[in-house]
Design a protein around this motif. Structure first.
Motif, PDB file in Angstrom:
ATOM      1  N   LEU A   1      34.452  45.726  40.539  1.00 27.64           N
ATOM      2  CA  LEU A   1      35.870  46.071  40.457  1.00 27.64           C
ATOM      3  C   LEU A   1      36.352  46.849  41.677  1.00 27.64           C
ATOM      4  O   LEU A   1      37.476  47.345  41.687  1.00 27.64           O
ATOM      5  CB  LEU A   1      36.137  46.878  39.181  1.00 27.64           C
ATOM      6  CG  LEU A   1      35.906  46.113  37.875  1.00 27.64           C
ATOM      7  CD1 LEU A   1      36.105  47.027  36.675  1.00 27.64           C
ATOM      8  CD2 LEU A   1      36.849  44.916  37.779  1.00 27.64           C
ATOM      9  N   GLY A   2      35.501  46.952  42.685  1.00 26.68           N
ATOM     10  CA  GLY A   2      35.945  47.545  43.952  1.00 26.68           C
ATOM     11  C   GLY A   2      35.727  49.027  44.090  1.00 26.68           C
ATOM     12  O   GLY A   2      36.345  49.666  44.966  1.00 26.68           O
TER      13      GLY A   2
ATOM     14  N   ARG B   1      36.329  43.839  29.484  1.00 25.12           N
ATOM     15  CA  ARG B   1      35.828  42.469  29.345  1.00 25.12           C
ATOM     16  C   ARG B   1      34.378  42.371  29.804  1.00 25.12           C
ATOM     17  O   ARG B   1      33.534  41.769  29.144  1.00 25.12           O
ATOM     18  CB  ARG B   1      36.693  41.514  30.171  1.00 25.12           C
ATOM     19  CG  ARG B   1      38.092  41.251  29.617  1.00 25.12           C
ATOM     20  CD  ARG B   1      38.918  40.498  30.646  1.00 25.12           C
ATOM     21  NE  ARG B   1      40.209  40.042  30.099  1.00 25.12           N
ATOM     22  CZ  ARG B   1      41.177  39.525  30.845  1.00 25.12           C
ATOM     23  NH1 ARG B   1      41.015  39.414  32.160  1.00 25.12           N
ATOM     24  NH2 ARG B   1      42.302  39.110  30.297  1.00 25.12           N
ATOM     25  N   LEU B   2      34.101  42.957  30.972  1.00 28.12           N
ATOM     26  CA  LEU B   2      32.758  42.861  31.537  1.00 28.12           C
ATOM     27  C   LEU B   2      31.743  43.681  30.730  1.00 28.12           C
ATOM     28  O   LEU B   2      30.589  43.264  30.568  1.00 28.12           O
ATOM     29  CB  LEU B   2      32.777  43.325  32.993  1.00 28.12           C
ATOM     30  CG  LEU B   2      33.529  42.402  33.952  1.00 28.12           C
ATOM     31  CD1 LEU B   2      33.698  43.072  35.322  1.00 28.12           C
ATOM     32  CD2 LEU B   2      32.807  41.067  34.109  1.00 28.12           C
TER      33      LEU B   2
ATOM     34  N   THR C   1      40.601  44.970  44.817  1.00 26.73           N
ATOM     35  CA  THR C   1      40.511  45.440  46.207  1.00 26.73           C
ATOM     36  C   THR C   1      41.565  46.477  46.577  1.00 26.73           C
ATOM     37  O   THR C   1      41.360  47.262  47.502  1.00 26.73           O
ATOM     38  CB  THR C   1      40.630  44.256  47.186  1.00 26.73           C
ATOM     39  OG1 THR C   1      41.846  43.550  46.933  1.00 26.73           O
ATOM     40  CG2 THR C   1      39.459  43.305  47.020  1.00 26.73           C
ATOM     41  N   ILE C   2      42.701  46.486  45.870  1.00 30.66           N
ATOM     42  CA  ILE C   2      43.775  47.431  46.179  1.00 30.66           C
ATOM     43  C   ILE C   2      44.023  48.320  44.960  1.00 30.66           C
ATOM     44  O   ILE C   2      44.299  47.823  43.868  1.00 30.66           O
ATOM     45  CB  ILE C   2      45.079  46.700  46.569  1.00 30.66           C
ATOM     46  CG1 ILE C   2      44.856  45.857  47.836  1.00 30.66           C
ATOM     47  CG2 ILE C   2      46.207  47.699  46.804  1.00 30.66           C
ATOM     48  CD1 ILE C   2      46.075  45.067  48.265  1.00 30.66           C
ATOM     49  N   LYS C   3      43.912  49.624  45.161  1.00 25.93           N
ATOM     50  CA  LYS C   3      44.079  50.577  44.057  1.00 25.93           C
ATOM     51  C   LYS C   3      45.280  51.507  44.258  1.00 25.93           C
ATOM     52  O   LYS C   3      45.616  52.285  43.371  1.00 25.93           O
ATOM     53  CB  LYS C   3      42.818  51.442  43.915  1.00 25.93           C
ATOM     54  CG  LYS C   3      41.504  50.660  43.776  1.00 25.93           C
ATOM     55  CD  LYS C   3      41.433  49.921  42.458  1.00 25.93           C
ATOM     56  CE  LYS C   3      40.037  49.375  42.192  1.00 25.93           C
ATOM     57  NZ  LYS C   3      39.665  48.261  43.086  1.00 25.93           N
TER      58      LYS C   3
ATOM     59  N   ILE D   1      48.205  49.735  37.422  1.00 27.91           N
ATOM     60  CA  ILE D   1      46.979  49.461  38.167  1.00 27.91           C
ATOM     61  C   ILE D   1      45.758  49.853  37.334  1.00 27.91           C
ATOM     62  O   ILE D   1      44.796  49.085  37.201  1.00 27.91           O
ATOM     63  CB  ILE D   1      46.972  50.217  39.512  1.00 27.91           C
ATOM     64  CG1 ILE D   1      48.086  49.689  40.429  1.00 27.91           C
ATOM     65  CG2 ILE D   1      45.613  50.073  40.204  1.00 27.91           C
ATOM     66  CD1 ILE D   1      48.305  50.528  41.672  1.00 27.91           C
ATOM     67  N   GLN D   2      45.795  51.047  36.758  1.00 26.03           N
ATOM     68  CA  GLN D   2      44.675  51.517  35.952  1.00 26.03           C
ATOM     69  C   GLN D   2      44.429  50.608  34.748  1.00 26.03           C
ATOM     70  O   GLN D   2      43.278  50.267  34.434  1.00 26.03           O
ATOM     71  CB  GLN D   2      44.927  52.945  35.482  1.00 26.03           C
ATOM     72  CG  GLN D   2      44.818  53.992  36.564  1.00 26.03           C
ATOM     73  CD  GLN D   2      45.037  55.393  36.039  1.00 26.03           C
ATOM     74  OE1 GLN D   2      45.339  55.602  34.852  1.00 26.03           O
ATOM     75  NE2 GLN D   2      44.890  56.392  36.899  1.00 26.03           N
ATOM     76  N   GLN D   3      45.502  50.203  34.075  1.00 25.59           N
ATOM     77  CA  GLN D   3      45.349  49.371  32.884  1.00 25.59           C
ATOM     78  C   GLN D   3      44.714  48.025  33.217  1.00 25.59           C
ATOM     79  O   GLN D   3      43.894  47.500  32.451  1.00 25.59           O
ATOM     80  CB  GLN D   3      46.705  49.172  32.202  1.00 25.59           C
ATOM     81  CG  GLN D   3      47.253  50.411  31.535  1.00 25.59           C
ATOM     82  CD  GLN D   3      46.355  50.922  30.428  1.00 25.59           C
ATOM     83  OE1 GLN D   3      45.964  50.177  29.530  1.00 25.59           O
ATOM     84  NE2 GLN D   3      46.020  52.213  30.483  1.00 25.59           N
ATOM     85  N   ARG D   4      45.107  47.440  34.364  1.00 23.64           N
ATOM     86  CA  ARG D   4      44.534  46.136  34.733  1.00 23.64           C
ATOM     87  C   ARG D   4      43.053  46.282  35.050  1.00 23.64           C
ATOM     88  O   ARG D   4      42.239  45.421  34.671  1.00 23.64           O
ATOM     89  CB  ARG D   4      45.281  45.549  35.943  1.00 23.64           C
ATOM     90  CG  ARG D   4      44.795  44.138  36.318  1.00 23.64           C
ATOM     91  CD  ARG D   4      45.036  43.184  35.168  1.00 23.64           C
ATOM     92  NE  ARG D   4      44.447  41.873  35.396  1.00 23.64           N
ATOM     93  CZ  ARG D   4      43.225  41.511  35.045  1.00 23.64           C
ATOM     94  NH1 ARG D   4      42.421  42.409  34.470  1.00 23.64           N
ATOM     95  NH2 ARG D   4      42.777  40.278  35.251  1.00 23.64           N
ATOM     96  N   ILE D   5      42.683  47.350  35.731  1.00 22.00           N
ATOM     97  CA  ILE D   5      41.275  47.592  36.040  1.00 22.00           C
ATOM     98  C   ILE D   5      40.472  47.820  34.762  1.00 22.00           C
ATOM     99  O   ILE D   5      39.391  47.252  34.571  1.00 22.00           O
ATOM    100  CB  ILE D   5      41.142  48.802  36.982  1.00 22.00           C
ATOM    101  CG1 ILE D   5      41.737  48.482  38.358  1.00 22.00           C
ATOM    102  CG2 ILE D   5      39.678  49.224  37.119  1.00 22.00           C
ATOM    103  CD1 ILE D   5      41.926  49.700  39.238  1.00 22.00           C
ATOM    104  N   ILE D   6      41.001  48.633  33.864  1.00 22.18           N
ATOM    105  CA  ILE D   6      40.286  48.958  32.632  1.00 22.18           C
ATOM    106  C   ILE D   6      40.148  47.736  31.740  1.00 22.18           C
ATOM    107  O   ILE D   6      39.119  47.548  31.073  1.00 22.18           O
ATOM    108  CB  ILE D   6      40.991  50.108  31.879  1.00 22.18           C
ATOM    109  CG1 ILE D   6      40.968  51.387  32.728  1.00 22.18           C
ATOM    110  CG2 ILE D   6      40.342  50.351  30.519  1.00 22.18           C
ATOM    111  CD1 ILE D   6      39.585  51.841  33.150  1.00 22.18           C
TER     112      ILE D   6
END
Length: 283
Positions: free
Chosen positions: A254-255, A238-239, A194-196, A228-233
């Motif tokens: 992923l928002g 995984r998905l 939710t927060i980028k 932030i980018q690494q956690r999103i990627i």
């Protein structure tokens, strides 16, 4: 490697059981096909490698656990066993409810970690504590069994934590940079869908964005935006591998309102489009 992708399976504990302990040997490794498929656990796993090697894939990274090493796995991590080679190890499985809150927080702050090689004295101490925990675990008719088991396991966990913390923070007390970086890491784990924006994380921590970036860069060597980018990627990977969701569905999960922006970000970070990543990893 499977040729198709399914939702990420979660291996859980039996009802009303919060702690399990095992000494795993070559003969007891038969019938563990489930762990050779990518999955999450519903528990925290602490492994003390006595002999041989255990090779795992954890969130697309190859991990080799060698003798006289300890390794911690958080429930959120997607993993599978690649091979056991003459492996003998102690495994402690413990759920959230059975962990002391302060130990739970410390373990979450550590994640992810690499296997930690132990010196001879420390390895001997941990082996002895693990052996005692196993003996108490097997004495199910003992008075105060639950208390004995939980207290002994917490001693074992504390001994392992102390080694990881000594490696992470060899100095006496954590610096202000360390404290803020840990707070950011916790906030990121909770809000990455939710927060980028680095600015929004800084506001949550009641500090300025430049100071947050200074703290995170000091402790990790990377910027807040990078983290932030690494956690999103990671979650996107995984998905893509473990679910049947389309790229557009993953982007929204992923928002991202604009799935084309998500695709550009994924391509920039990984060097391949989401569909190329899915195809490559399912070959």
């Amino acid at each position: 490697m499977p040729k198709h992708h399914q939702p990420i399976p979660v291996i859980g504990l039996p009802p009303d059981i919060g702690i399990m302990l095992f000494k795993i040997t070559a003969s007891s490794l038969r019938g563990l096909e489930d762990v050779q498929q990518s999955h999450r656990d519903s528990w925290h796993l602490l492994t003390l490698q006595m002999k041989g090697t255990t090779t795992m894939e954890v969130d697309f990274q190859k991990i080799v656990i060698k003798p006289s090493s300890v390794f911690y796995m958080h429930p959120n991590q997607v993993h599978r066993v690649i091979s056991f080679k003459e492996a003998v190890f102690y495994s402690l499985i413990i759920d959230h409810k059975s962990l002391k809150p302060e130990y739970l927080k410390l373990l979450e702050d550590l994640t992810p970690v690499q296997p930690l090689k132990l010196n001879k004295e420390t390895f001997t101490i941990l082996s002895e504590i693990a052996a005692v925990c196993i003996k108490l675990y097997e004495r199910k008719d003992a008075k105060l069994y639950a208390s004995l088991l939980k207290d002994s396991c917490h001693t074992y966990i504390a001994a392992i934590l102390s080694q990881y913390l000594a490696q992470a923070n060899p100095t006496d007390a954590p610096s202000r940079f360390d404290i803020i970086s840990k707070s950011f890491k916790s906030a990121l784990e909770e809000h990455f869908t939710t927060i980028k924006s680095p600015k929004e994380y800084a506001q949550k921590l009641n500090i300025s964005a430049p100071y947050l970036n200074e703290c995170v860069r000091h402790t990790t060597g990377r910027s807040v935006s990078y983290q932030i980018q690494q956690r999103i990627i990671l979650e996107a990977a995984r998905l893509l591998y473990h679910s049947n969701k389309s790229v557009k569905e993953i982007a929204y999960a992923l928002g991202f309102d604009d799935h084309s922006y998500f695709t550009r970000l994924f391509t920039k970070v990984t060097g391949m489009t989401p569909l190329e990543f899915r195809s490559k990893n399912l070959e």
